[in-house]
Design an enzyme around this catalytic site. Structure first.
Site, PDB file in Angstrom:
ATOM      1  N   SER A 124       0.834  -1.196   0.000  1.00 39.21           N
ATOM      2  CA  SER A 124       0.000   0.000   0.000  1.00 39.21           C
ATOM      3  C   SER A 124       0.873   1.251   0.000  1.00 39.21           C
ATOM      4  O   SER A 124       1.976   1.254   0.572  1.00 39.21           O
ATOM      5  CB  SER A 124      -0.859  -0.002   1.265  1.00 39.21           C
ATOM      6  OG  SER A 124      -1.458   1.251   1.455  1.00 39.21           O
ATOM      7  N   TYR A 148      -1.499  -0.899  10.805  1.00 41.53           N
ATOM      8  CA  TYR A 148      -1.813  -1.508   9.503  1.00 41.53           C
ATOM      9  C   TYR A 148      -0.675  -1.245   8.509  1.00 41.53           C
ATOM     10  O   TYR A 148      -0.172  -2.163   7.849  1.00 41.53           O
ATOM     11  CB  TYR A 148      -3.133  -0.958   8.956  1.00 41.53           C
ATOM     12  CG  TYR A 148      -3.327  -1.233   7.482  1.00 41.53           C
ATOM     13  CD1 TYR A 148      -3.543  -2.539   7.021  1.00 41.53           C
ATOM     14  CD2 TYR A 148      -3.253  -0.206   6.535  1.00 41.53           C
ATOM     15  CE1 TYR A 148      -3.691  -2.797   5.656  1.00 41.53           C
ATOM     16  CE2 TYR A 148      -3.406  -0.459   5.179  1.00 41.53           C
ATOM     17  CZ  TYR A 148      -3.618  -1.757   4.748  1.00 41.53           C
ATOM     18  OH  TYR A 148      -3.758  -2.014   3.403  1.00 41.53           O
ATOM     19  N   LYS A 152       2.255  -3.802   6.502  1.00 37.33           N
ATOM     20  CA  LYS A 152       2.609  -3.838   5.068  1.00 37.33           C
ATOM     21  C   LYS A 152       4.113  -3.665   4.898  1.00 37.33           C
ATOM     22  O   LYS A 152       4.744  -4.369   4.122  1.00 37.33           O
ATOM     23  CB  LYS A 152       1.851  -2.752   4.307  1.00 37.33           C
ATOM     24  CG  LYS A 152       0.344  -3.002   4.209  1.00 37.33           C
ATOM     25  CD  LYS A 152       0.053  -4.230   3.375  1.00 37.33           C
ATOM     26  CE  LYS A 152      -1.408  -4.613   3.370  1.00 37.33           C
ATOM     27  NZ  LYS A 152      -1.666  -5.944   2.810  1.00 37.33           N
TER      28      LYS A 152
END
Ligand code: NAD
Ligand code: UFG
Length: 337
Positions: A124, A148, A152
């Site tokens: 992302s 989050y 990644k």
């Protein structure tokens, strides 16, 4: 060629599976339906007019994964499976690290045990954090601002080390910007389980009457009209990028991180106007305080994607809004409504 798609029942996964089937790939979808419906895959089968295997289970379950690899013997994996809500990751960081990071390690171990050498991973743009310069290119410092985003980043690093330790391996880390839109059939699309966190599904639910109005998070950013600017990418273009990445991984060893966006920013108010035009609906909205952690502007440098994958985005914001509205108006309550 045989491709295992983890998280293939989800929003981006279902659109990618449809494209893979259209190009003649053999596909197996593995999903635990933590954030999706089996209906999505039933509809993909209708659209593709082709069957494919589906196994319900968790990427953290090594015994289950080993079974799937032994039966299907994939040549490549596209790894979408993971949790993606930023706010929830602040509340439950360990759950996010377990599912996203441990799940990915289990998957990589299993790939190596079964001599499966190619992986395309859903990363992302959130790995970049606050922009030091724009557009973000792949050499921009990586400094995600929430758990989050850190999952990644950590998985990117783990895959990089894994590929370094196994010279036969090939990995492509796709850093998506803001995926929106739906398949033109209107049969598959984004179906958030709760009140949407993201702009486009929120607007779509206001347009269809499920939500009352949009809250615009801040109007004094340093942008054209004061509202946040993002690089929205049509999910069909994003699905095509995965096919290009699978082809690239077949012919190259090592590990590459590649931005997937259009290279252009659109503000909240511009998006709102485009959606009103596409839907013919007036979208009620009001300005409220900025959302914590939001950046003013985000858009991608897209030259690496073109140079390495020969891929570039073809669809514009009007296409994104039309296809979203087609999906939402035909399925006001999503798959299970
Ligand atoms: P999604 O939630 O629709 O799809 C993820 C799928 O993975 C779901 O079907 C879910 O049930 C499944 N899943 C989750 N945890 C699992 C587990 N432990 N085992 C098996 N299946 C599991 O999300 P999406 O928007 O399609 O995103 C796909 C991937 O792309 C995710 O990894 C996400 O973090 C990443 N990503 C998404 C965006 C975005 O804005 N949509 C942006 C950048 C990156
Ligand atoms: N926005 C609103 N109102 C809303 C929702 C969003 O005004 O109800 C604004 C935001 O402030 C931002 C823009 O619309 O300016 C886009 O917001 P999104 O939540 O749709 O997208 P973000 O860029 O904030 O975040 C998304 C994903 C993250 C991912 C990030 C970077 O949700 O998971 O892109 O890739 F990390």
């Amino acid at each position: 060629m045989r491709v295992l798609v983890t998280g293939g029942a989800g929003y981006i996964g279902s659109h990618t599976v449809l494209k893979l089937l259209g190009q003649g790939y053999e596909v197996l979808v593995l999903d635990n339906y933590a954030n999706s419906s089996p209906q999505a895959l039933a509809r993909v089968k209708i659209l593709a007019q082709r069957g494919f295997d589906i196994r319900e289970g968790d990427v953290c379950d090594a015994a289950f994964l080993n079974d799937v690899f032994a039966d299907f013997r994939p040549d490549a994996v596209i790894h979408f499976a993971g949790l993606k809500a930023v706010g929830e990751s602040n509340q439950e960081p360990l759950h996010y690290y377990k599912k996203n990071v441990s799940g990915s390690i289990t998957l990589l171990e299993c790939m190596q045990a079964h001599d499966c050498r190619q992986i395309v991973f859903s990363s992302s743009a959130t790995v970049y954090g606050e922009a030091e310069y724009l557009p973000y290119d792949e050499a921009h410092p990586l400094q995600p601002t929430n758990p989050y985003g850190r999952t990644k980043l950590f998985v990117e690093e783990i895959i990089r080390d894994w590929a370094k330790s196994w010279p036969a391996a090939s990995a492509v880390l796709l850093r998506y910007f803001n995926p929106v839109g739906a398949d033109p059939s209107g049969l598959i699309g984004e179906d958030p389980r709760a009140i949407p966190n993201n702009l486009v599904p929120y607007i779509a639910q206001v347009a269809v009457g499920r939500l009352d109005h949009l809250n615009v998070f801040g109007d004094d950013y340093d942008t054209r009209d004061g509202t946040g600017e993002r690089d929205y990418i049509h999910v069909e273009d994003l699905a095509d990028a995965h096919l290009a990445a699978v082809r690239y991984a077949q012919d190259h060893k090592g590990c590459e991180a590649i931005n997937i966006g259009t290279g252009h920013g659109t503000t909240v108010l511009e998006l709102l106007a485009a959606f009103e035009e596409a839907s013919g609906k007036k979208i009620a909205h009001q300005t409220v305080a900025k959302r914590e952690g939001d950046v003013a502007r985000s858009f991608a440098s897209v030259s690496k994607a073109y140079d390495l994958l020969g891929w570039r985005a073809e669809r514009d914001v009007a296409d994104m809004c039309r296809s979203t509205w087609n999906w939402q108006s035909n399925n006001p309550f999503g798959y299970d409504g």
